[in-house]
Design an enzyme around this catalytic site. Structure first.
Site, PDB file in Angstrom:
ATOM      1  CE  LYS A   1       0.763   1.465   4.426  1.00 24.72           C
ATOM      2  NZ  LYS A   1       1.445   2.757   4.745  1.00 24.72           N
TER       3      LYS A   1
ATOM      4  CG  ASP B   1      -0.397  -0.946   8.648  1.00 24.36           C
ATOM      5  OD1 ASP B   1      -0.228  -1.894   9.433  1.00 24.36           O
ATOM      6  OD2 ASP B   1       0.492  -0.526   7.883  1.00 24.36           O
TER       7      ASP B   1
END
Length: 281
Positions: free
Chosen positions: A8, A140
């Site tokens: 990401k 995350d």
């Protein structure tokens, strides 16, 4: 059994509050990037003389730390505690996502292990239960249950899907051979709310992001490591529509209308550089 966890990037990253528990509340937009690790899982022969239930082998990009502290193993251990029927496993993790880069490779790997075991061994965990378990692994990690663009709040675990289409762009990722201490990076940031929220900025044309989509870590990280800042400027000099550091670094990315020769322009000893379409395969 095999799975390919995604990386990401952060489209904007603002440290908005310091929490009583010592962590920080953030505002950021997570966006998936088609750089993938590979996790392959085999059942361990019952006669195999292993001192552990989850035997991990890592190849590809080297990573620091003990294997039994890897999030892939922790994900297995978390599930094994509640689902003792899980067999002992050999796990081969091939690393391609740059490490210590702000690209979520470790978090993605750990979450992929949760979803892979849930699917293959029919554990019956719902999406919401997987998200809750992923949050136990890391702030995350919940993002990687779906790996779809999301606005994140809290320490990164509170996610709201967001509709961003970057399919017409190419992303150039450069991870210089410069380690950045996340703890130090946080210590140098003064929490504050930005004048414009990244959630709103990313809904505007990419050409408008340069002056309004900010990463609060850049100022202090660039001061300590000027070379990282110089890479961001070079991405702009090469024609990037937008460029920024991801997470607390040290990876940077640039969004381009056309592909660039990332390896030829940035590659060198210890430097990871790649250019690929933003659209996921």
């Amino acid at each position: 059994m095999i799975k390919f966890p995604l990386a990401k990037i952060n489209l904007g990253l603002n440290v908005v509050e310091r929490r009583p528990d010592g962590y920080h509340n953030l505002n950021t937009v997570f966006f998936p990037v088609n750089i993938r690790d590979a996790i392959e899982v085999f059942e361990m022969d019952e006669k195999f003389p292993s001192a552990v239930d989850c035997d991990l082998k890592v190849t590809g990009i080297s990573i620091d730390g003990e294997e039994q502290k890897n999030l892939v193993v922790k994900a297995y251990q978390q599930l094994k505690a509640d689902f003792p029927q899980l067999p002992r496993l050999h796990v081969h993790l091939h690393k391609h996502i740059p490490t210590q880069a702000g690209m979520g490779g470790g978090s993605s790997d750990g979450t992929a292990m949760l979803t892979l075991l849930n699917s293959e061994y029919r554990l019956g965990l719902t999406r919401e239960q997987l998200i809750e378990r992923a949050a136990r692994l890391g702030a995350d990690c919940p993002f990687f249950v779906d790996s779809r663009p999301a606005y994140a709040e809290g320490i990164g675990e509170r996610l709201t899907p967001i509709d961003i289409d970057l399919s017409g762009y190419w992303i150039c990722v450069v991870r210089p051979n410069i380690p950045v201490s996340t703890r130090e990076a946080f210590s140098l940031v003064t929490p504050k709310y930005p004048s414009l929220c990244c959630r709103d900025v990313v809904m505007q044309p990419v050409e408008s992001w340069r002056d309004s989509l900010t990463n609060d870590f850049e100022k202090s990280v660039f001061a300590i490591h000027p070379k990282i800042g110089s890479i961001k400027q070079r991405l702009y000099d090469l024609g990037a529509v937008y460029a920024a550091m991801s997470g607390s670094g040290s990876a940077l990315f640039g969004l381009f209308r056309e592909p660039v020769d990332a390896e030829g322009l940035f590659g060198g000893e210890g430097v990871y550089a790649v250019c690929l379409p933003c659209a996921l395969e």
